[in-house]
Motif scaffolding. Structure first.
Motif, PDB file in Angstrom:
ATOM      1  N   GLN A 187      13.572  -8.859   2.738  1.00 16.69           N
ATOM      2  CA  GLN A 187      13.421 -10.090   3.503  1.00 16.69           C
ATOM      3  C   GLN A 187      12.231 -11.056   2.582  1.00 16.69           C
ATOM      4  O   GLN A 187      12.588 -12.212   2.614  1.00 16.69           O
ATOM      5  CB  GLN A 187      12.650  -9.748   4.673  1.00 16.69           C
ATOM      6  CG  GLN A 187      12.388 -10.827   5.692  1.00 16.69           C
ATOM      7  CD  GLN A 187      12.071 -10.629   6.968  1.00 16.69           C
ATOM      8  OE1 GLN A 187      11.818  -9.560   7.377  1.00 16.69           O
ATOM      9  NE2 GLN A 187      11.489 -11.617   7.911  1.00 16.69           N
ATOM     10  N   ASN A 188      11.250 -10.294   2.059  1.00 15.35           N
ATOM     11  CA  ASN A 188      10.152 -11.048   1.227  1.00 15.35           C
ATOM     12  C   ASN A 188      10.815 -11.708   0.116  1.00 15.35           C
ATOM     13  O   ASN A 188      10.491 -12.966  -0.319  1.00 15.35           O
ATOM     14  CB  ASN A 188       9.044 -10.098   0.824  1.00 15.35           C
ATOM     15  CG  ASN A 188       8.291  -9.799   2.060  1.00 15.35           C
ATOM     16  OD1 ASN A 188       8.337 -10.561   3.092  1.00 15.35           O
ATOM     17  ND2 ASN A 188       7.611  -8.673   2.062  1.00 15.35           N
ATOM     18  N   LYS A 191      13.094 -14.432   1.171  1.00 17.40           N
ATOM     19  CA  LYS A 191      12.026 -15.768   1.574  1.00 17.40           C
ATOM     20  C   LYS A 191      11.514 -16.777   0.446  1.00 17.40           C
ATOM     21  O   LYS A 191      11.612 -17.893   0.297  1.00 17.40           O
ATOM     22  CB  LYS A 191      11.040 -15.607   2.589  1.00 17.40           C
ATOM     23  CG  LYS A 191      11.392 -15.155   3.879  1.00 17.40           C
ATOM     24  CD  LYS A 191       9.948 -14.630   4.729  1.00 17.40           C
ATOM     25  CE  LYS A 191      10.243 -14.161   6.050  1.00 17.40           C
ATOM     26  NZ  LYS A 191       9.047 -14.051   6.910  1.00 17.40           N
ATOM     27  N   GLU A 232       2.455 -16.724   4.881  1.00 17.29           N
ATOM     28  CA  GLU A 232       3.505 -16.681   3.839  1.00 17.29           C
ATOM     29  C   GLU A 232       3.845 -17.949   3.061  1.00 17.29           C
ATOM     30  O   GLU A 232       4.231 -17.778   2.027  1.00 17.29           O
ATOM     31  CB  GLU A 232       4.720 -16.074   4.591  1.00 17.29           C
ATOM     32  CG  GLU A 232       4.720 -14.880   5.133  1.00 17.29           C
ATOM     33  CD  GLU A 232       5.756 -14.421   6.213  1.00 17.29           C
ATOM     34  OE1 GLU A 232       6.174 -13.339   6.439  1.00 17.29           O
ATOM     35  OE2 GLU A 232       6.181 -15.456   6.900  1.00 17.29           O
TER      36      GLU A 232
END
Length: 253
Positions: A187-188, A191, A232
């Protein structure tokens, strides 16, 4: 066919498809539940009820497909909006006036689109500014789709591990759940990739002479970045970016 007529047709088709997916979900939930219960009664054992765990990923797939369908609709409308073929204020009024469409669903979909407050103000927004705003909205909802898809994968892994473990009465299949530890890492990475593409897009359109930084910042201030946290965004947006490109850092503060 006018751009507004096309946008309304796309909205109607999307709502119909979302309703179709929901009906499929209901049928799947009923079938899995009935089969599990009947199988359990026939076998006179509780282990067949473990199949009910499959309902978790089934619901996950539904939400993931529904969200991607919504994103596809949003992306097509944002393309038309960026080219100044439609204005969302007028479009929202037109769609909301269609009595045959479910009001709650329509309003929920319209809430994912940028709004300028009034039609005259929106008509003054330049194409390059619209493209930058569209990049912001597209990135936000694409990240949400990624999150739902990865959660669905994780729930599928867990459900399969539990079902196999109960079915074979062994604990070893539960070790398969360890695979979910890679989900946050994936997921990171996704992103970071999406934010990189977003910054490249905004940097490109900001060089256009009609780009309006103030109007761009108004949209950024009104945009809720959930599920993208401020920390983030700060990590992904480089400090040497111009203020207009890193304005998302301040969103939600």
């Amino acid at each position: 066919m006018t751009a507004y007529r096309l946008a309304i047709d796309q909205t109607t088709q999307t709502i119909d498809m979302r309703a179709k997916y929901y009906r499929i979900l209901v049928i799947a939930v009923v079938l899995v539940s009935l089969v599990s219960i009947i199988w359990s009664l026939i076998a006179w054992a509780w282990s067949p009820l473990a199949c009910c765990f499959s309902l978790i990923p089934v619901c996950g797939f539904y939400f993931s497909f529904d969200n991607r369908l919504l994103n596809h609709w949003q992306s097509r409308l944002l393309d038309s909006w960026s080219n100044r073929e439609i204005d969302f204020h007028a479009f929202s009024s037109a769609v909301s006036a269609i009595s045959t469409l479910p009001e709650g669903t329509v309003q929920g979909m319209l809430a994912t689109l940028p709004q300028a407050g009034d039609l005259l103000a929106e008509q003054k927004v330049s194409p390059s500014t619209r493209q930058a705003v569209a990049a912001l909205f597209t990135t936000k909802y694409a990240c949400r789709s990624d999150m739902l898809a990865l959660k669905t994968v994780a729930s599928t892994i867990v459900a399969v591990s539990v079902i196999v473990s109960i079915g074979y009465r062994m604990w070893q299949p539960l070790l398969g759940m360890m695979a979910v530890i890679v989900i946050p890492l994936a997921q990171n990475r996704m992103k970071a990739w999406r934010f990189k593409k977003m910054k490249e897009k905004i940097a490109k359109v900001s060089r256009q002479p009609d780009f309006n930084k103030e109007k761009y910042l108004e949209y950024v201030d009104d945009l809720s970045w959930a599920p993208l946290s401020v920390s983030e965004i700060e990590r992904l947006v480089q400090a040497d970016e111009p203020h207009w490109a890193s304005a998302a850092t301040g969103a939600g503060q």
